[in-house]
Design a protein around this motif. Sequence first.
Motif, PDB file in Angstrom:
ATOM      1  N   HIS A 191       0.711  -1.182   0.075  1.00  0.00           N
ATOM      2  CA  HIS A 191      -0.431  -0.379   0.136  1.00  0.00           C
ATOM      3  C   HIS A 191       0.963   1.111   0.465  1.00  0.00           C
ATOM      4  CE1 HIS A 191      -1.568   3.143   1.683  1.00  0.00           C
ATOM      5  NE2 HIS A 191      -3.448   2.922   1.444  1.00  0.00           N
ATOM      6  N   SER A 192       1.933   1.304   1.034  1.00  0.00           N
ATOM      7  CA  SER A 192       2.829   2.051   0.829  1.00  0.00           C
ATOM      8  C   SER A 192       3.936   1.687   1.872  1.00  0.00           C
ATOM      9  CB  SER A 192       2.590   3.860   1.897  1.00  0.00           C
ATOM     10  OG  SER A 192       1.170   4.148   1.461  1.00  0.00           O
ATOM     11  N   SER A 193       5.135   2.465   0.894  1.00  0.00           N
ATOM     12  CA  SER A 193       6.380   2.167   1.771  1.00  0.00           C
ATOM     13  C   SER A 193       7.476   2.484   2.121  1.00  0.00           C
ATOM     14  CB  SER A 193       7.006   0.822   0.939  1.00  0.00           C
ATOM     15  OG  SER A 193       7.354   1.384  -0.125  1.00  0.00           O
ATOM     16  N   ALA A 194       8.603   3.008   2.713  1.00  0.00           N
ATOM     17  CA  ALA A 194       9.122   3.842   3.373  1.00  0.00           C
ATOM     18  C   ALA A 194      11.005   2.658   3.827  1.00  0.00           C
ATOM     19  CB  ALA A 194       9.330   4.227   4.888  1.00  0.00           C
ATOM     20  N   VAL A 195      11.488   3.556   3.192  1.00  0.00           N
ATOM     21  CA  VAL A 195      13.196   2.738   3.744  1.00  0.00           C
ATOM     22  C   VAL A 195      13.987   4.467   4.062  1.00  0.00           C
ATOM     23  CG1 VAL A 195      15.374   2.870   2.011  1.00  0.00           C
ATOM     24  CG2 VAL A 195      13.750   2.143   0.501  1.00  0.00           C
ATOM     25  N   LEU A 196      14.711   4.215   5.126  1.00  0.00           N
ATOM     26  CA  LEU A 196      14.689   4.907   6.318  1.00  0.00           C
ATOM     27  C   LEU A 196      15.834   5.405   5.893  1.00  0.00           C
ATOM     28  CD1 LEU A 196      13.801   2.401   9.499  1.00  0.00           C
ATOM     29  CD2 LEU A 196      12.290   4.630   8.498  1.00  0.00           C
ATOM     30  N   ASN A 197      17.516   5.010   5.369  1.00  0.00           N
ATOM     31  CA  ASN A 197      18.039   5.157   5.245  1.00  0.00           C
ATOM     32  C   ASN A 197      18.790   3.820   4.464  1.00  0.00           C
ATOM     33  OD1 ASN A 197      19.142   3.121   7.354  1.00  0.00           O
ATOM     34  ND2 ASN A 197      17.939   5.146   8.847  1.00  0.00           N
ATOM     35  N   GLY A 217      15.447  -0.688  -3.187  1.00  0.00           N
ATOM     36  CA  GLY A 217      14.302  -0.346  -3.764  1.00  0.00           C
ATOM     37  C   GLY A 217      13.268  -0.926  -4.493  1.00  0.00           C
ATOM     38  N   ARG A 218      13.184  -2.139  -4.239  1.00  0.00           N
ATOM     39  CA  ARG A 218      12.039  -3.357  -4.370  1.00  0.00           C
ATOM     40  C   ARG A 218      11.076  -2.518  -3.660  1.00  0.00           C
ATOM     41  NH1 ARG A 218      13.473  -8.718  -6.849  1.00  0.00           N
ATOM     42  NH2 ARG A 218      15.041  -8.199  -8.439  1.00  0.00           N
ATOM     43  N   ILE A 219      11.256  -2.139  -2.655  1.00  0.00           N
ATOM     44  CA  ILE A 219       9.883  -2.010  -2.074  1.00  0.00           C
ATOM     45  C   ILE A 219       8.779  -0.900  -1.818  1.00  0.00           C
ATOM     46  CG2 ILE A 219      10.801   0.263  -0.252  1.00  0.00           C
ATOM     47  CD1 ILE A 219      10.196  -1.864   2.603  1.00  0.00           C
ATOM     48  N   TYR A 220       9.490  -0.306  -3.044  1.00  0.00           N
ATOM     49  CA  TYR A 220       9.068   0.620  -3.562  1.00  0.00           C
ATOM     50  C   TYR A 220       7.917   0.412  -4.759  1.00  0.00           C
ATOM     51  CZ  TYR A 220      11.525   4.370  -0.423  1.00  0.00           C
ATOM     52  OH  TYR A 220      11.942   5.080   0.420  1.00  0.00           O
ATOM     53  N   GLU A 221       8.175  -0.741  -5.553  1.00  0.00           N
ATOM     54  CA  GLU A 221       7.715  -0.947  -6.432  1.00  0.00           C
ATOM     55  C   GLU A 221       6.052  -1.442  -6.456  1.00  0.00           C
ATOM     56  OE1 GLU A 221       8.911  -1.141  -9.741  1.00  0.00           O
ATOM     57  OE2 GLU A 221      10.747  -0.235  -8.719  1.00  0.00           O
ATOM     58  N   GLY A 222       5.290  -0.557  -7.657  1.00  0.00           N
ATOM     59  CA  GLY A 222       4.239  -0.851  -7.102  1.00  0.00           C
ATOM     60  C   GLY A 222       3.193  -0.859  -6.230  1.00  0.00           C
ATOM     61  N   ASN A 223       3.893   0.963  -5.405  1.00  0.00           N
ATOM     62  CA  ASN A 223       3.147   1.235  -4.294  1.00  0.00           C
ATOM     63  C   ASN A 223       1.672   2.218  -4.511  1.00  0.00           C
ATOM     64  OD1 ASN A 223       5.721   2.124  -1.176  1.00  0.00           O
ATOM     65  ND2 ASN A 223       4.960   0.205  -2.884  1.00  0.00           N
ATOM     66  N   THR A 224       0.738   2.429  -3.981  1.00  0.00           N
ATOM     67  CA  THR A 224      -0.330   3.070  -4.933  1.00  0.00           C
ATOM     68  C   THR A 224      -0.261   3.980  -4.288  1.00  0.00           C
ATOM     69  OG1 THR A 224      -1.986   1.201  -2.667  1.00  0.00           O
ATOM     70  CG2 THR A 224      -1.625   0.362  -4.900  1.00  0.00           C
ATOM     71  N   ALA A 313      -0.867   8.013   5.455  1.00  0.00           N
ATOM     72  CA  ALA A 313      -1.082   7.585   4.440  1.00  0.00           C
ATOM     73  C   ALA A 313      -2.053   6.337   4.322  1.00  0.00           C
ATOM     74  CB  ALA A 313       0.082   6.811   3.707  1.00  0.00           C
ATOM     75  N   PHE A 314      -2.611   5.936   5.517  1.00  0.00           N
ATOM     76  CA  PHE A 314      -3.101   5.030   5.880  1.00  0.00           C
ATOM     77  C   PHE A 314      -4.550   5.565   6.171  1.00  0.00           C
ATOM     78  CE2 PHE A 314      -5.768   1.049   7.506  1.00  0.00           C
ATOM     79  CZ  PHE A 314      -5.850   0.145   6.453  1.00  0.00           C
ATOM     80  N   GLY A 315      -4.351   6.824   6.382  1.00  0.00           N
ATOM     81  CA  GLY A 315      -5.864   7.324   6.784  1.00  0.00           C
ATOM     82  C   GLY A 315      -5.724   7.891   8.876  1.00  0.00           C
TER      83      GLY A 315
END
Length: 480
Positions: A191-197, A217-224, A313-315
């Motif tokens: 749904h959403s993701s973060a790369v901290l550092n 960086g793969r964690i960001y792929e396809g985030n909505t 981001a999740f409201g």
Amino acid sequence: MGSQEVSNTDWRGKHVTVAGLGVSGIPAARVLNGLGAVVTVVTDGDDDRSRAQAAELEAQGITVRLGDGATLPGSTELIVTTPGWKPDKPLFAAAAEAGVPVWGDVELAWRLRGQDGREPAPWLAVTGTNGKTTTVRMLASILEAAGLRTAAVGNIGVSLLDTVLGDEKYDVLAVELSSYQLHWSPSLRAHSSAVLNLAPDHLDWHGSMAAYVADKGRIYEGNTVACVYNVADAVTEELVREADVEEGCRAIGFTLGTPGPSQLGVVDGILVDRAFVTNRQKQAQELAEVADVNPPAPHNIANALAAAALARAFGVAPAAVRDGLRNFRPDPHRIEHVADVAGVTYIDDSKATNTHAAEASLASYEPIVWIAGGLAKGATFDELVTGCAGRLRGVVLMGADRALIREALARHAPEVPVTDLDRTDTGAMSEAVREAARLARPGDTVLMAPACASMDMFTNYNKRGEAFADAVRALAAESA
């Protein structure tokens, strides 16, 4: 079984090879077997523990090949690997040649969501070199404060497979993901993701810094909805720019400074949101006070902002961010206050097992008597020492690779007194604390942030932290 197949695959009769036993291999083998797959486990190990584990699996009808981790079983249609298996293993080369896909246990869990017909819970995902576990636990605390059914899962030590296939129904999951897990997760879409550092780590596994960064960086792929990045770490923002996301997904920054539009940051001791407000150009929503963050060290405030960004981001409402941060209690051995003895504060950050984590700790206090050393894992210490030299009252070194830190101190902080303990037994910690107490003055902080792994002297960083705390308490008892 290509990488884009839907989660409700009919597993009956599929020939799946599981690479490795251990905490993720055994559950994967059991789950796949339960779904009707024909499962073969391969592993390099052939010791007593491996044989005992194999016997349990074989009793359930699962084939296990001990000491044979390089050979691809001829009927294999899919490999599910444990995170620790490096990409350059011969098994994976054989799979590539045969056109057999490789998934990690996280990928398998992602594919199995909704297997029972229920709507699967969205994932809010976190990765980074340091701070992942704290941020995920903060996020779960915020989500709980909002009244949502959630859990902190993944690399934090809670099986994603067990979570997605369990009886409990969740509204949303707070998911910690390592670079290893992300490497083997081709279809994960959060749904959403973060790369901290990002800082050099696990390069022996990934082969290069570029490969390590790419896997993060793969964690960001396809985030909505949101890709959360660290304004102070330009590489994290670049990863967002390069990511292939869903239409409408936003880049959301977090900063310890005043936030710009589409960022969260800090103003006059207040955590504020200029991302999830009606007018980002002119509005800022107060979320919490810096004092609500435990402990309020700079890098931990950054963790809190990243968690808040994912929750928003999740409201989640602002009040839940505040309440969740207030309710959060950090895990042991993460910048943990142990005691004050004779006017000196003693802090346990045994979890600082690399230079990046130690740098964050050292930036949080001054003056410092620093206890450091252990297994360097190929790290160098010049940059770390240069950055903290002005804060150091003294240094106490122990552990197998302490000479590397001592040499960096000689180059960049020659005026700082150094005690070099020429021992690697567990009793060295008591001597280290006594030496630190001798160097410290009232108002100082004795900080155990080793910048190294612990296995030369202790079973893990927890045991190292416990030894430090025990030594400090003994010192306090003597001073009473």
